[in-house]
Design a protein around this motif. Structure first.
Motif, PDB file in Angstrom:
ATOM      1  N   ASP A 113      18.341  -1.693  30.153  1.00 47.00           N
ATOM      2  CA  ASP A 113      18.432  -0.226  30.241  1.00 47.00           C
ATOM      3  C   ASP A 113      19.740   0.197  30.901  1.00 47.00           C
ATOM      4  O   ASP A 113      20.414   1.132  30.451  1.00 47.00           O
ATOM      5  CB  ASP A 113      17.252   0.343  31.056  1.00 47.00           C
ATOM      6  N   PHE A 114      20.111  -0.526  31.943  1.00 48.10           N
ATOM      7  CA  PHE A 114      21.363  -0.245  32.642  1.00 48.10           C
ATOM      8  C   PHE A 114      22.543  -0.354  31.671  1.00 48.10           C
ATOM      9  O   PHE A 114      23.412   0.525  31.608  1.00 48.10           O
ATOM     10  CB  PHE A 114      21.527  -1.232  33.816  1.00 48.10           C
ATOM     11  N   ALA A 115      22.555  -1.445  30.876  1.00 48.99           N
ATOM     12  CA  ALA A 115      23.662  -1.669  29.940  1.00 48.99           C
ATOM     13  C   ALA A 115      23.700  -0.562  28.888  1.00 48.99           C
ATOM     14  O   ALA A 115      24.775  -0.061  28.535  1.00 48.99           O
ATOM     15  CB  ALA A 115      23.515  -3.038  29.279  1.00 48.99           C
ATOM     16  N   LYS A 116      22.532  -0.182  28.414  1.00 46.39           N
ATOM     17  CA  LYS A 116      22.465   0.869  27.383  1.00 46.39           C
ATOM     18  C   LYS A 116      22.973   2.207  27.929  1.00 46.39           C
ATOM     19  O   LYS A 116      23.766   2.894  27.286  1.00 46.39           O
ATOM     20  CB  LYS A 116      21.009   1.005  26.902  1.00 46.39           C
ATOM     21  N   GLU A 117      22.550   2.538  29.144  1.00 46.70           N
ATOM     22  CA  GLU A 117      23.002   3.796  29.761  1.00 46.70           C
ATOM     23  C   GLU A 117      24.519   3.779  29.992  1.00 46.70           C
ATOM     24  O   GLU A 117      25.204   4.771  29.747  1.00 46.70           O
ATOM     25  CB  GLU A 117      22.307   4.003  31.121  1.00 46.70           C
ATOM     26  N   ALA A 118      25.008   2.640  30.467  1.00 48.07           N
ATOM     27  CA  ALA A 118      26.446   2.531  30.738  1.00 48.07           C
ATOM     28  C   ALA A 118      27.227   2.709  29.437  1.00 48.07           C
ATOM     29  O   ALA A 118      28.240   3.430  29.389  1.00 48.07           O
ATOM     30  CB  ALA A 118      26.764   1.172  31.362  1.00 48.07           C
ATOM     31  N   TYR A 119      26.741   2.065  28.378  1.00 49.34           N
ATOM     32  CA  TYR A 119      27.396   2.142  27.070  1.00 49.34           C
ATOM     33  C   TYR A 119      27.527   3.599  26.627  1.00 49.34           C
ATOM     34  O   TYR A 119      28.581   4.041  26.172  1.00 49.34           O
ATOM     35  CB  TYR A 119      26.583   1.325  26.061  1.00 49.34           C
TER      36      TYR A 119
ATOM     37  N   PRO B 123      29.256  -0.258  17.971  1.00 52.30           N
ATOM     38  CA  PRO B 123      27.861  -0.567  17.624  1.00 52.30           C
ATOM     39  C   PRO B 123      27.475  -2.049  17.744  1.00 52.30           C
ATOM     40  O   PRO B 123      26.314  -2.365  18.005  1.00 52.30           O
ATOM     41  CB  PRO B 123      27.748  -0.101  16.172  1.00 52.30           C
ATOM     42  N   LYS B 124      28.437  -2.963  17.595  1.00 52.35           N
ATOM     43  CA  LYS B 124      28.118  -4.394  17.738  1.00 52.35           C
ATOM     44  C   LYS B 124      27.531  -4.715  19.117  1.00 52.35           C
ATOM     45  O   LYS B 124      26.858  -5.730  19.278  1.00 52.35           O
ATOM     46  CB  LYS B 124      29.390  -5.245  17.572  1.00 52.35           C
ATOM     47  N   PHE B 125      27.825  -3.867  20.077  1.00 52.18           N
ATOM     48  CA  PHE B 125      27.325  -4.051  21.444  1.00 52.18           C
ATOM     49  C   PHE B 125      25.809  -4.252  21.452  1.00 52.18           C
ATOM     50  O   PHE B 125      25.281  -5.084  22.190  1.00 52.18           O
ATOM     51  CB  PHE B 125      27.703  -2.829  22.288  1.00 52.18           C
ATOM     52  N   HIS B 126      25.104  -3.489  20.616  1.00 49.33           N
ATOM     53  CA  HIS B 126      23.645  -3.522  20.639  1.00 49.33           C
ATOM     54  C   HIS B 126      23.057  -4.833  20.135  1.00 49.33           C
ATOM     55  O   HIS B 126      21.905  -5.151  20.399  1.00 49.33           O
ATOM     56  CB  HIS B 126      23.092  -2.334  19.852  1.00 49.33           C
ATOM     57  N   LYS B 127      23.843  -5.599  19.393  1.00 52.67           N
ATOM     58  CA  LYS B 127      23.348  -6.891  18.883  1.00 52.67           C
ATOM     59  C   LYS B 127      23.570  -8.025  19.879  1.00 52.67           C
ATOM     60  O   LYS B 127      23.036  -9.110  19.725  1.00 52.67           O
ATOM     61  CB  LYS B 127      24.095  -7.260  17.591  1.00 52.67           C
ATOM     62  N   MET B 128      24.391  -7.764  20.891  1.00 50.97           N
ATOM     63  CA  MET B 128      24.742  -8.838  21.831  1.00 50.97           C
ATOM     64  C   MET B 128      23.564  -9.207  22.729  1.00 50.97           C
ATOM     65  O   MET B 128      22.682  -8.390  22.975  1.00 50.97           O
ATOM     66  CB  MET B 128      25.890  -8.373  22.738  1.00 50.97           C
ATOM     67  N   ASP B 129      23.595 -10.430  23.250  1.00 52.02           N
ATOM     68  CA  ASP B 129      22.606 -10.796  24.264  1.00 52.02           C
ATOM     69  C   ASP B 129      23.071 -10.220  25.619  1.00 52.02           C
ATOM     70  O   ASP B 129      24.178  -9.675  25.719  1.00 52.02           O
ATOM     71  CB  ASP B 129      22.379 -12.311  24.318  1.00 52.02           C
ATOM     72  N   ASN B 130      22.226 -10.335  26.621  1.00 52.68           N
ATOM     73  CA  ASN B 130      22.546  -9.678  27.896  1.00 52.68           C
ATOM     74  C   ASN B 130      23.792 -10.233  28.574  1.00 52.68           C
ATOM     75  O   ASN B 130      24.566  -9.479  29.165  1.00 52.68           O
ATOM     76  CB  ASN B 130      21.339  -9.749  28.845  1.00 52.68           C
TER      77      ASN B 130
ATOM     78  N   SER C 177      26.445 -11.440  27.102  1.00 55.57           N
ATOM     79  CA  SER C 177      27.608 -10.875  26.406  1.00 55.57           C
ATOM     80  C   SER C 177      27.791  -9.406  26.765  1.00 55.57           C
ATOM     81  O   SER C 177      28.921  -8.941  26.939  1.00 55.57           O
ATOM     82  CB  SER C 177      27.451 -11.016  24.888  1.00 55.57           C
ATOM     83  N   LYS C 178      26.673  -8.679  26.898  1.00 61.25           N
ATOM     84  CA  LYS C 178      26.789  -7.259  27.291  1.00 61.25           C
ATOM     85  C   LYS C 178      27.439  -7.124  28.663  1.00 61.25           C
ATOM     86  O   LYS C 178      28.300  -6.270  28.875  1.00 61.25           O
ATOM     87  CB  LYS C 178      25.402  -6.598  27.309  1.00 61.25           C
ATOM     88  N   LEU C 179      27.038  -7.980  29.591  1.00 61.23           N
ATOM     89  CA  LEU C 179      27.594  -7.928  30.939  1.00 61.23           C
ATOM     90  C   LEU C 179      29.095  -8.231  30.915  1.00 61.23           C
ATOM     91  O   LEU C 179      29.905  -7.486  31.492  1.00 61.23           O
ATOM     92  CB  LEU C 179      26.863  -8.953  31.826  1.00 61.23           C
ATOM     93  N   ALA C 180      29.460  -9.328  30.231  1.00 65.92           N
ATOM     94  CA  ALA C 180      30.872  -9.727  30.175  1.00 65.92           C
ATOM     95  C   ALA C 180      31.689  -8.664  29.445  1.00 65.92           C
ATOM     96  O   ALA C 180      32.811  -8.343  29.838  1.00 65.92           O
ATOM     97  CB  ALA C 180      31.003 -11.073  29.462  1.00 65.92           C
ATOM     98  N   PHE C 181      31.092  -8.103  28.397  1.00 64.04           N
ATOM     99  CA  PHE C 181      31.776  -7.090  27.605  1.00 64.04           C
ATOM    100  C   PHE C 181      32.046  -5.830  28.426  1.00 64.04           C
ATOM    101  O   PHE C 181      33.162  -5.311  28.453  1.00 64.04           O
ATOM    102  CB  PHE C 181      30.920  -6.758  26.379  1.00 64.04           C
ATOM    103  N   LEU C 182      31.017  -5.340  29.119  1.00 64.45           N
ATOM    104  CA  LEU C 182      31.170  -4.122  29.931  1.00 64.45           C
ATOM    105  C   LEU C 182      32.263  -4.297  30.981  1.00 64.45           C
ATOM    106  O   LEU C 182      33.133  -3.434  31.134  1.00 64.45           O
ATOM    107  CB  LEU C 182      29.846  -3.766  30.629  1.00 64.45           C
ATOM    108  N   ALA C 183      32.223  -5.436  31.675  1.00 62.09           N
ATOM    109  CA  ALA C 183      33.195  -5.665  32.749  1.00 62.09           C
ATOM    110  C   ALA C 183      34.617  -5.755  32.192  1.00 62.09           C
ATOM    111  O   ALA C 183      35.557  -5.201  32.769  1.00 62.09           O
ATOM    112  CB  ALA C 183      32.839  -6.938  33.505  1.00 62.09           C
ATOM    113  N   SER C 184      34.762  -6.428  31.043  1.00 62.51           N
ATOM    114  CA  SER C 184      36.100  -6.600  30.460  1.00 62.51           C
ATOM    115  C   SER C 184      36.636  -5.297  29.890  1.00 62.51           C
ATOM    116  O   SER C 184      37.824  -4.990  30.011  1.00 62.51           O
ATOM    117  CB  SER C 184      36.051  -7.636  29.339  1.00 62.51           C
ATOM    118  N   GLU C 185      35.712  -4.548  29.270  1.00 64.85           N
ATOM    119  CA  GLU C 185      36.099  -3.304  28.607  1.00 64.85           C
ATOM    120  C   GLU C 185      36.768  -2.337  29.591  1.00 64.85           C
ATOM    121  O   GLU C 185      37.716  -1.631  29.255  1.00 64.85           O
ATOM    122  CB  GLU C 185      34.825  -2.668  28.014  1.00 64.85           C
ATOM    123  N   MET C 186      36.265  -2.333  30.824  1.00 64.49           N
ATOM    124  CA  MET C 186      36.783  -1.403  31.824  1.00 64.49           C
ATOM    125  C   MET C 186      38.223  -1.747  32.208  1.00 64.49           C
ATOM    126  O   MET C 186      38.980  -0.891  32.647  1.00 64.49           O
ATOM    127  CB  MET C 186      35.906  -1.457  33.096  1.00 64.49           C
TER     128      MET C 186
END
Lengths: 179, 379
Positions: free
Chosen positions: A31-37, A45-52, A54-63
């Motif tokens: 839920d946290f990842a979805k809200e942050a997104y 949209p590929k974000f939603h297919k990732m496992d948790n 990948s979502k964590l690494a993706f969010l941190a890198s994206e910033m």
């Protein structure tokens, strides 16, 4: 070697260079990842297919990576639990003969370096990649590996990071190194 | 800049529990690949599997029974491959221990409701390190199927960084229901012994093995052999997480970088030990990348017809066999290859043939879009 931007994600907060840029009341990682997104308007949209993981690494890198040119930025990541979060879910899908449903979409995430692949795809980074596993965050090790990549001229910058996630326990510490 | 050398190695595979027996079996074109039942209520798969009873007998020859307790099959394979190296080379405060694996003891996860300690890769590495008394903190490389090649790069780079003088590198993976069911869900498993680069190839055979190498910046005068690690690179395709790039971008760039660092041209490369998993897309991607580097005339093989795909072990195991090829001045054929089945030319080795080998190019590619290449020089 200079450490420029730093992104931390823990306790339902995303912090860039000491500044909280997103915070949520939920303790559930998905839920946290979805809200942050949504809030950060990531629009990928590929974000939603990732496992948790990948979502964590993706969010941190994206910033940190944002829309800058990263065609010569290497990625060196590490964590403790490898891909065990998804490994466990995949194993549950094959434990019982009566309920045997191995899924390729889940199986592909049973490798820790997939999160590095996801970041590479998003930013078209055809660059040096490495993923290490250790029992705790060892910044000195990651930095000396990164320094070799920079010194040998294989990259101009290195995005380094600790991206640890197992079930609801997670922590990301990602930073950019330049020569 | 410090020169880095591989001066010793060993391996544990279905073809033998040391390099000598493996080399002899390879010259006779023996393969570890056979039909085995891995998953209950499921048809048998072609896999290259180590006989557990033979492994037990071998283990008991070298280790006493007290050491036998609480060790998994994979751990025994690791210990057996490391033991002769640890006996021949001293472990100091400046000796690194590097483990390469993709799934480690993943079999321990079956029917568990919580994570057993043994599935953490850092625990596996620490257990092996403690067994032999390594003094530095273990380094674990887990980059899918390129881990074994990268383990050599990591040793080279970390010794150059100055923290270590030498390194013991060990790579291994075992056949598990976990991995077989996953590759099967991708429809990536071949219905017969795998045929890398062949027109009739239809998928991979999985395998299990461990391999170990000793890498140092200070070789002694009386080393039996020395291979210099000249260059390395591991570039991502940035294209797809489960399929190789159609243009071979990542592999091309990895080979280009490694050769540039090695200061070796395409004409100088004497032999390529390629990945060659025998899936349609992987082999085609490699053919494109090698042609882009003008390496299409260099003799090339894939070892998958002998050992299957041993995941994190394959890159190190295949590097070791390549070095053995160079020491014996003999090229080993790409087993099960008959007729070219990729769109670009490759010089695939069909028979055992004599050849002076000085420069070796070893490559690998894997899930997550990762690729890796190293250049080795016999010296």
């Amino acid at each position: 070697m200079k450490k420029t931007d730093i992104c931390k994600i823990e306790n339902s907060k995303i912090i860039i260079n000491e500044q909280i840029i997103f915070e949520s009341k939920t303790e559930n990682f998905s839920d946290f990842a979805k809200e942050a997104y949504k809030t950060l308007e990531l629009n990928y949209p590929k974000f939603h297919k990732m496992d948790n993981l990948s979502k964590l690494a993706f969010l941190a890198s994206e910033m940190i990576l944002k829309n800058d040119d990263h065609s010569n930025t290497a990625l060196v990541f590490a964590n403790k639990s490898s891909s065990l979060d998804t490994d466990f879910k995949y194993q549950e899908s094959i434990n019982s003969q009566d309920n045997y449903f191995p899924s390729p979409a889940v199986f592909v995430y049973t490798l820790p370096n997939i999160c590095v692949g996801e970041i590479s795809i998003k930013h078209k980074m055809q660059t040096e990649n490495a993923f290490f596993v250790s029992d705790e965050f060892d910044e000195e090790f990651l930095n000396s590996y990164a320094a070799q990549i920079l010194q040998s001229g294989k990259a101009e910058k290195v995005l380094c990071g600790w991206v640890e996630l197992y079930r609801e326990s997670y922590k990301a510490f990602v930073y950019l190194l330049t020569r | 800049m410090k020169e880095i050398y591989i001066t010793d190695y060993n391996c544990v595979t279905p073809l033998g529990f040391d390099v000598e027996s493996n080399w002899k079996a390879l010259l006779e074109r023996k393969s570890g690949v056979a039909l085995h039942k891995v998953i209950e209520n499921h048809e048998a798969f072609y896999v290259s599997k180590i006989d557990s009873e033979k492994l037990e007998i071998e283990f008991k020859r070298f280790f006493d029974s007290a050491q036998n307790d609480n060790l998994t099959k994979l751990e025994k394979m690791f210990l057996l491959s490391l033991k002769p190296l640890v006996e021949r080379h001293k472990i100091s405060d400046e000796t690194a221990f590097i483990l390469s694996t993709t799934k480690g003891n993943i079999s321990l996860l079956k029917n568990e409701s919580t994570l057993p300690e043994g599935v953490y890769l850092s625990n596996l590495a620490q257990k092996l390190a403690d067994f032999f008394g390594f003094k530095t903190k273990p380094i674990v490389v887990s980059n899918a199927c390129v881990s074994g090649v990268m383990a050599i790069s990591v040793a080279k780079n970390m010794i150059r960084a100055g923290k270590y003088k030498d390194a013991f590198v060990v790579a291994g993976d075992e056949i598990s229901e976990f991995v077989i069911s996953g590759f099967n869900s991708f429809q990536a498993i071949g219905s017969e012994p795998c045929k890398p680069y062949d027109k009739n190839r239809n998928g991979i055979n999985l395998g299990e093995a461990t391999a170990a190498a000793y890498i140092t910046s200070t070789p002694s005068e009386n080393e039996k052999f020395k291979f210099k690690v000249l260059g390395d690179s591991a570039i991502n395709d940035a294209n797809h997480i489960s399929g190789p790039s159609r243009t071979g971008d990542g592999l091309f760039a990895s080979v280009q970088n490694a050769m540039k660092e090695a200061n070796v041209s395409a004409e100088q490369i004497d032999f390529i030990s390629a990945h060659g998993t025998a899936t349609l897309y992987n082999d085609e991607m490699e053919a494109i990348a090698f042609n882009r580097m003008d390496l299409q005339n260099v003799p090339l093989n894939s070892m998958k017809g002998y050992y299957g795909h041993c995941l994190g072990a394959s890159g190190l195991l295949e590097s070791i066999i390549s070095m053995e090829s160079a020491l014996n001045n003999t090229l080993i054929p790409c087993k099960n290859f008959e007729e070219i089945g990729v769109s670009q030319d490759l010089n695939i080795i069909k028979e055992n043939q004599p050849k002076e080998i000085k420069y070796i190019l070893k490559t690998a590619s894997g899930f997550g879009g990762c690729n890796a290449a190293i250049v080795l020089e016999k010296s």
